[in-house]
Design a protein around this motif. Structure first.
Motif, short mmCIF file in Angstrom:
data_model
loop_
_atom_site.label_atom_id
_atom_site.label_comp_id
_atom_site.label_asym_id
_atom_site.label_seq_id
_atom_site.Cartn_x
_atom_site.Cartn_y
_atom_site.Cartn_z
N LYS A 20 0.85 -1.18 0.00
CA LYS A 20 0.00 0.00 0.00
C LYS A 20 0.89 1.24 0.00
O LYS A 20 1.91 1.27 0.69
N THR A 21 0.52 2.26 -0.78
CA THR A 21 1.29 3.49 -0.80
C THR A 21 1.01 4.31 0.45
O THR A 21 0.07 4.02 1.20
N LYS A 22 1.77 5.39 0.65
CA LYS A 22 1.58 6.25 1.83
C LYS A 22 0.21 6.93 1.82
O LYS A 22 -0.32 7.26 2.86
N THR A 23 -0.32 7.14 0.64
CA THR A 23 -1.64 7.78 0.53
C THR A 23 -2.80 6.81 0.67
O THR A 23 -3.95 7.19 0.58
N GLY A 24 -2.49 5.51 0.85
CA GLY A 24 -3.54 4.52 1.09
C GLY A 24 -3.97 3.74 -0.13
O GLY A 24 -4.94 2.99 -0.06
N ILE A 25 -3.28 3.91 -1.25
CA ILE A 25 -3.64 3.18 -2.46
C ILE A 25 -3.00 1.81 -2.42
O ILE A 25 -1.79 1.68 -2.21
N PHE A 26 -3.81 0.76 -2.60
CA PHE A 26 -3.29 -0.60 -2.62
C PHE A 26 -2.74 -0.91 -3.99
O PHE A 26 -3.37 -0.64 -5.01
N LEU A 27 -1.55 -1.50 -4.04
CA LEU A 27 -0.91 -1.87 -5.29
C LEU A 27 -1.35 -3.26 -5.71
O LEU A 27 -1.35 -4.18 -4.89
N PRO A 28 -1.70 -3.46 -6.98
CA PRO A 28 -2.11 -4.79 -7.42
C PRO A 28 -0.94 -5.77 -7.47
O PRO A 28 0.22 -5.35 -7.55
N GLN A 29 -1.23 -7.06 -7.40
CA GLN A 29 -0.19 -8.09 -7.43
C GLN A 29 0.55 -8.10 -8.77
O GLN A 29 1.66 -8.58 -8.85
N THR A 30 -0.05 -7.56 -9.82
CA THR A 30 0.55 -7.61 -11.15
C THR A 30 1.59 -6.52 -11.38
O THR A 30 2.29 -6.55 -12.38
N ILE A 31 1.67 -5.56 -10.48
CA ILE A 31 2.63 -4.47 -10.67
C ILE A 31 4.06 -5.02 -10.56
O ILE A 31 4.35 -5.86 -9.72
N GLU A 32 4.92 -4.54 -11.43
CA GLU A 32 6.32 -4.99 -11.40
C GLU A 32 7.03 -4.27 -10.27
O GLU A 32 7.03 -3.05 -10.19
N LYS A 33 7.62 -5.03 -9.38
CA LYS A 33 8.26 -4.46 -8.20
C LYS A 33 9.77 -4.60 -8.30
O LYS A 33 10.29 -5.52 -8.92
N GLU A 34 10.45 -3.68 -7.66
CA GLU A 34 11.90 -3.73 -7.59
C GLU A 34 12.31 -4.86 -6.64
O GLU A 34 11.59 -5.21 -5.72
N ARG A 35 13.47 -5.41 -6.88
CA ARG A 35 14.02 -6.43 -6.00
C ARG A 35 14.34 -5.78 -4.65
O ARG A 35 14.89 -4.68 -4.61
N PRO A 36 14.02 -6.42 -3.53
CA PRO A 36 14.27 -5.80 -2.23
C PRO A 36 15.76 -5.62 -1.97
O PRO A 36 16.59 -6.36 -2.49
N GLU A 37 16.07 -4.62 -1.16
CA GLU A 37 17.46 -4.33 -0.80
C GLU A 37 17.69 -4.46 0.70
O GLU A 37 18.77 -4.17 1.18
N GLN A 38 16.66 -4.89 1.43
CA GLN A 38 16.77 -5.09 2.87
C GLN A 38 16.30 -6.49 3.22
O GLN A 38 15.47 -7.06 2.52
N GLY A 39 16.84 -7.01 4.31
CA GLY A 39 16.40 -8.32 4.74
C GLY A 39 16.88 -8.64 6.14
O GLY A 39 17.68 -7.91 6.73
N ARG A 40 16.38 -9.75 6.66
CA ARG A 40 16.78 -10.23 7.99
C ARG A 40 17.65 -11.46 7.81
O ARG A 40 17.34 -12.35 7.04
N VAL A 41 18.78 -11.48 8.53
CA VAL A 41 19.74 -12.58 8.43
C VAL A 41 19.17 -13.81 9.13
O VAL A 41 18.79 -13.76 10.29
N ILE A 42 19.10 -14.92 8.39
CA ILE A 42 18.56 -16.17 8.90
C ILE A 42 19.69 -17.09 9.37
O ILE A 42 19.59 -17.74 10.40
N ALA A 43 20.78 -17.14 8.60
CA ALA A 43 21.92 -18.00 8.95
C ALA A 43 23.20 -17.40 8.37
O ALA A 43 23.16 -16.70 7.37
N VAL A 44 24.32 -17.71 9.02
CA VAL A 44 25.62 -17.17 8.63
C VAL A 44 26.63 -18.30 8.57
O VAL A 44 26.66 -19.17 9.44
N GLY A 45 27.45 -18.29 7.52
CA GLY A 45 28.52 -19.28 7.40
C GLY A 45 29.63 -19.00 8.42
O GLY A 45 29.63 -17.97 9.08
N PRO A 46 30.61 -19.91 8.53
CA PRO A 46 31.67 -19.75 9.52
C PRO A 46 32.63 -18.60 9.21
O PRO A 46 33.24 -18.04 10.12
#
Length: 96
Positions: A20-46
């Motif tokens: 949803k945008t800041k103004t409250g507009i819901f984005l459809p599932q068909t919209i092309e989205k950018e690849r995310p640049e943030q995430g949560r670390v699940i596992a780390v190698g040695p």
């Protein structure tokens, strides 16, 4: 299924942007989205192994929220979940 990264690889669960945008507009599932640049670390190698055989540990810990390069990590899918696998050098910052 349990995934354990090798060497200096990090398993990341991407944080998807809001549907949803800041103004409250819901984005459809068909919209092309950018690849995310943030995430949560699940596992780390040695860590990375030097030519002398010494292991240099990774500075990033499980559970941390990170900012990474957009096209550096590789995408993998395990069951229904999508993850990214990145080298430590692809991680730009830890978000606090």
């Amino acid at each position: 299924m349990n995934i354990k990264p090798l060497s200096d690889y990090i398993l990341i669960e991407p944080i998807k942007e809001e549907e949803k945008t800041k103004t409250g507009i819901f984005l459809p599932q068909t919209i092309e989205k950018e690849r995310p640049e943030q995430g949560r670390v699940i596992a780390v190698g040695p860590g990375r192994k030097t030519s002398s055989g010494k292991i240099i540990p990774i500075d990033i810990r499980r559970g941390e929220k990170v900012l990474f390069t957009k096209y550096g990590p590789n995408e993998i899918k395990v069951g229904d979940k999508e993850y990214l696998i990145a080298k430590q050098e692809d991680i730009l910052a830890i978000i606090e």
